[in-house]
Design a protein around this motif. Sequence first.
Motif, PDB file in Angstrom:
ATOM      1  N   THR A   1       0.850  -1.196   0.000  1.00  0.00           N
ATOM      2  CA  THR A   1       0.000   0.000   0.000  1.00  0.00           C
ATOM      3  C   THR A   1       0.881   1.240   0.000  1.00  0.00           C
ATOM      4  N   LEU A   2       0.681   2.096  -0.991  1.00  0.00           N
ATOM      5  CA  LEU A   2       1.392   3.360  -1.089  1.00  0.00           C
ATOM      6  C   LEU A   2       0.509   4.420  -0.443  1.00  0.00           C
ATOM      7  N   ILE A   3       1.013   5.041   0.600  1.00  0.00           N
ATOM      8  CA  ILE A   3       0.169   5.836   1.497  1.00  0.00           C
ATOM      9  C   ILE A   3       0.577   7.304   1.500  1.00  0.00           C
TER      10      ILE A   3
ATOM     11  N   LYS B   1       4.583  -9.851   4.634  1.00  0.00           N
ATOM     12  CA  LYS B   1       3.493 -10.020   3.675  1.00  0.00           C
ATOM     13  C   LYS B   1       2.714  -8.735   3.396  1.00  0.00           C
ATOM     14  N   THR B   2       2.658  -7.858   4.388  1.00  0.00           N
ATOM     15  CA  THR B   2       1.867  -6.629   4.258  1.00  0.00           C
ATOM     16  C   THR B   2       2.812  -5.446   4.364  1.00  0.00           C
ATOM     17  N   ILE B   3       2.912  -4.670   3.296  1.00  0.00           N
ATOM     18  CA  ILE B   3       3.956  -3.663   3.176  1.00  0.00           C
ATOM     19  C   ILE B   3       3.347  -2.283   2.984  1.00  0.00           C
ATOM     20  N   GLY B   4       3.893  -1.294   3.663  1.00  0.00           N
ATOM     21  CA  GLY B   4       3.463   0.090   3.497  1.00  0.00           C
ATOM     22  C   GLY B   4       4.616   0.957   3.028  1.00  0.00           C
ATOM     23  N   ILE B   5       4.344   1.890   2.118  1.00  0.00           N
ATOM     24  CA  ILE B   5       5.357   2.843   1.661  1.00  0.00           C
ATOM     25  C   ILE B   5       4.769   4.239   1.812  1.00  0.00           C
ATOM     26  N   LEU B   6       5.444   5.096   2.572  1.00  0.00           N
ATOM     27  CA  LEU B   6       4.919   6.417   2.899  1.00  0.00           C
ATOM     28  C   LEU B   6       5.378   7.484   1.909  1.00  0.00           C
ATOM     29  N   TYR B   7       4.457   8.396   1.594  1.00  0.00           N
ATOM     30  CA  TYR B   7       4.757   9.549   0.737  1.00  0.00           C
ATOM     31  C   TYR B   7       4.177  10.793   1.391  1.00  0.00           C
ATOM     32  N   SER B   8       4.919  11.895   1.317  1.00  0.00           N
ATOM     33  CA  SER B   8       4.403  13.132   1.882  1.00  0.00           C
ATOM     34  C   SER B   8       3.284  13.669   1.000  1.00  0.00           C
ATOM     35  N   GLY B   9       2.363  14.406   1.621  1.00  0.00           N
ATOM     36  CA  GLY B   9       1.277  14.997   0.863  1.00  0.00           C
ATOM     37  C   GLY B   9       0.345  13.957   0.281  1.00  0.00           C
ATOM     38  N   ASP B  10      -0.009  14.169  -0.984  1.00  0.00           N
ATOM     39  CA  ASP B  10      -0.952  13.291  -1.677  1.00  0.00           C
ATOM     40  C   ASP B  10      -0.213  12.435  -2.699  1.00  0.00           C
ATOM     41  N   THR B  11      -0.542  11.161  -2.758  1.00  0.00           N
ATOM     42  CA  THR B  11       0.118  10.244  -3.693  1.00  0.00           C
ATOM     43  C   THR B  11      -0.151  10.586  -5.158  1.00  0.00           C
ATOM     44  N   GLY B  12      -1.137  11.421  -5.420  1.00  0.00           N
ATOM     45  CA  GLY B  12      -1.461  11.767  -6.803  1.00  0.00           C
ATOM     46  C   GLY B  12      -0.981  13.133  -7.224  1.00  0.00           C
TER      47      GLY B  12
ATOM     48  N   LYS C   1       3.713   7.197  -8.277  1.00  0.00           N
ATOM     49  CA  LYS C   1       3.424   6.741  -9.635  1.00  0.00           C
ATOM     50  C   LYS C   1       4.517   5.812 -10.153  1.00  0.00           C
ATOM     51  N   LYS C   2       5.774   6.208 -10.004  1.00  0.00           N
ATOM     52  CA  LYS C   2       6.883   5.367 -10.478  1.00  0.00           C
ATOM     53  C   LYS C   2       6.998   4.090  -9.663  1.00  0.00           C
ATOM     54  N   MET C   3       6.681   4.185  -8.364  1.00  0.00           N
ATOM     55  CA  MET C   3       6.759   2.989  -7.526  1.00  0.00           C
ATOM     56  C   MET C   3       5.730   1.954  -7.969  1.00  0.00           C
ATOM     57  N   VAL C   4       4.515   2.397  -8.278  1.00  0.00           N
ATOM     58  CA  VAL C   4       3.483   1.480  -8.764  1.00  0.00           C
ATOM     59  C   VAL C   4       3.954   0.807 -10.052  1.00  0.00           C
ATOM     60  N   GLU C   5       4.539   1.585 -10.951  1.00  0.00           N
ATOM     61  CA  GLU C   5       5.038   1.031 -12.216  1.00  0.00           C
ATOM     62  C   GLU C   5       6.097  -0.034 -11.964  1.00  0.00           C
ATOM     63  N   SER C   6       6.966   0.182 -10.986  1.00  0.00           N
ATOM     64  CA  SER C   6       8.014  -0.795 -10.661  1.00  0.00           C
ATOM     65  C   SER C   6       7.419  -2.097 -10.156  1.00  0.00           C
ATOM     66  N   PHE C   7       6.380  -1.999  -9.323  1.00  0.00           N
ATOM     67  CA  PHE C   7       5.755  -3.207  -8.780  1.00  0.00           C
ATOM     68  C   PHE C   7       4.912  -3.928  -9.827  1.00  0.00           C
ATOM     69  N   GLN C   8       4.498  -3.223 -10.885  1.00  0.00           N
ATOM     70  CA  GLN C   8       3.680  -3.857 -11.922  1.00  0.00           C
ATOM     71  C   GLN C   8       4.531  -4.549 -12.986  1.00  0.00           C
ATOM     72  N   LYS C   9       5.834  -4.240 -13.021  1.00  0.00           N
ATOM     73  CA  LYS C   9       6.714  -4.896 -13.985  1.00  0.00           C
ATOM     74  C   LYS C   9       6.929  -6.343 -13.573  1.00  0.00           C
TER      75      LYS C   9
ATOM     76  N   THR D   1      -0.856  -4.047  -5.464  1.00  0.00           N
ATOM     77  CA  THR D   1      -0.646  -2.686  -4.981  1.00  0.00           C
ATOM     78  C   THR D   1      -1.966  -1.943  -4.790  1.00  0.00           C
ATOM     79  N   GLU D   2      -1.965  -1.070  -3.806  1.00  0.00           N
ATOM     80  CA  GLU D   2      -3.092  -0.176  -3.556  1.00  0.00           C
ATOM     81  C   GLU D   2      -2.512   1.201  -3.239  1.00  0.00           C
ATOM     82  N   VAL D   3      -3.183   2.257  -3.688  1.00  0.00           N
ATOM     83  CA  VAL D   3      -2.718   3.625  -3.460  1.00  0.00           C
ATOM     84  C   VAL D   3      -3.764   4.375  -2.646  1.00  0.00           C
ATOM     85  N   LEU D   4      -3.327   4.958  -1.523  1.00  0.00           N
ATOM     86  CA  LEU D   4      -4.218   5.735  -0.675  1.00  0.00           C
ATOM     87  C   LEU D   4      -3.834   7.211  -0.751  1.00  0.00           C
ATOM     88  N   PRO D   5      -4.785   8.098  -1.058  1.00  0.00           N
ATOM     89  CA  PRO D   5      -4.471   9.526  -1.171  1.00  0.00           C
ATOM     90  C   PRO D   5      -4.241  10.149   0.199  1.00  0.00           C
TER      91      PRO D   5
END
Length: 485
Positions: A278-280, A343-354, A360-368, A377-381
């Motif tokens: 989850t990208l948070i 098994k359950t992973i969180g990645i923190l981002y400041s502000g809003d993920t969008g 965005k690049k992290m999601v692309e890396s996990f989708q390769k 993957t899940e993205v939380l704003p």
Amino acid sequence: MSRILIFGGTTEGRLLAQYCHEQKKAVWVSVATGYGKMVLPESPYLFIHETPMDEGEMEQFISDKGITLVFDATHPYASLVSKNIADACERTGVRRIRVIRESLTGKEGVSEDGRIVWVESVEEAVQYLCGKAGNLLVTTGSKELIKFTALDSFEERVYARVLPTVSVIAACEKIGIKGKHLIGMQGPFSVEMNEAMIRQFEVRYLVTKESGNAGGFLEKMKAAAECGITAVVVGRPSDETGMTAEEAKKVLAESESDRIEPASIAPVSAASHKRKVTLIGTGMGGPEQMTGQAQKVLKSCDVVFGAERMLENAGEILKDKKKLPWYLSKDILPWLEAHKEFKTIGILYSGDTGFYSGAKKMVESFQKEPYGQRYETEVLPGISSVSYLCSRLKTGWEDVLLFSLHGREGDIAEAFKRSDRVFALLDGTNTVNHICGRLIEAGYADVKLSVGERLSYSDERITTGTPKTLRDQKFDVLSAVLIER
């Protein structure tokens, strides 16, 4: 109808899995490492369990999946694992077939000519080598490598050939075997390759296990003989009975699960074994800036990544959690591949993920591939800097032109020509002072400029003025600004 489980991670396990794929026979395959999964064919008929199981977990897995036939194709030296499989099968009443690797003891090229010393264990090999001079090439694997540190000057004498995975390399370096003494390569190797290593490192003793043809044992013995060195060989733990891989294929061919369609075992689809990432978006500051959903997900994570400041700001939410101060995929992905237990992973981002986020690049890396098959993957704003600053200024932002100069090139004056209201993220190069100068130069010396620093923190500061009045003041390099006519 049979429900089949193959314990693999070996050449024999891979051959059986390949056969099932070719015959469209749906089976479960259990491997203990990411590498064990990587060498398997991609197939809708193979359902992979890629984490080690103890005896109780094996029994539970067999019961939960309704397994009726188990193939133990684990390594010849994995005696404890084989015992656990046998015990789990006995308690669940499931038929077990041991898939064995032919021993090469006594074969041509493995003669008792004085240059081969047979021992019963790695401990006995180390005991034999105590007091012996010369370099060693150790090919017995990484798990028992620490036992060779008992030898005098082992850091200078021992050359270890191990699997090239992050976790294995790190474990070897931790015990003092590193640099050129650590050879991370995947075998089996040819006679010529073995000879080259023996000569390159001036090896006097080659330490190996009698791992059969699949483990490149004969090639090692021939290379040792050609180079005139002593081979110290750990013999098989015991004389095993069972079937060869070819004989096991015949049993598979006769099983009633022939040509099962994947849908028939859909409840244990590959997706169910995916690890959750989850990208948070954490908003502007501490836990009070996060959404309730973000806090709930963080509390369930096994490991959390992010810039050190964000990990600290999360406070009590991450108490007792595994925390790593990384935010780039090149650091995070190798670590996750080496630590399957998380098994359950969180990645923190400041502000809003969008909003100009690294999410965005992290999601692309996990989708390769191959990661797309392993991670969901899940993205939380979160609360963005533009929405926060505008709320503090008691204004909306639906008509604001969004612009970023954080790590980017751009002309703020050109952006202001296109809109009466411009929001911009700044950095150490594109500072408040710099954009004030550019706005003055473009004829916008008297527009309204609001600067937000350390937004949401206790020392937050919001300053409003004009480029002319703010040009010579000092501001945080990571400020956010709103420019209005």
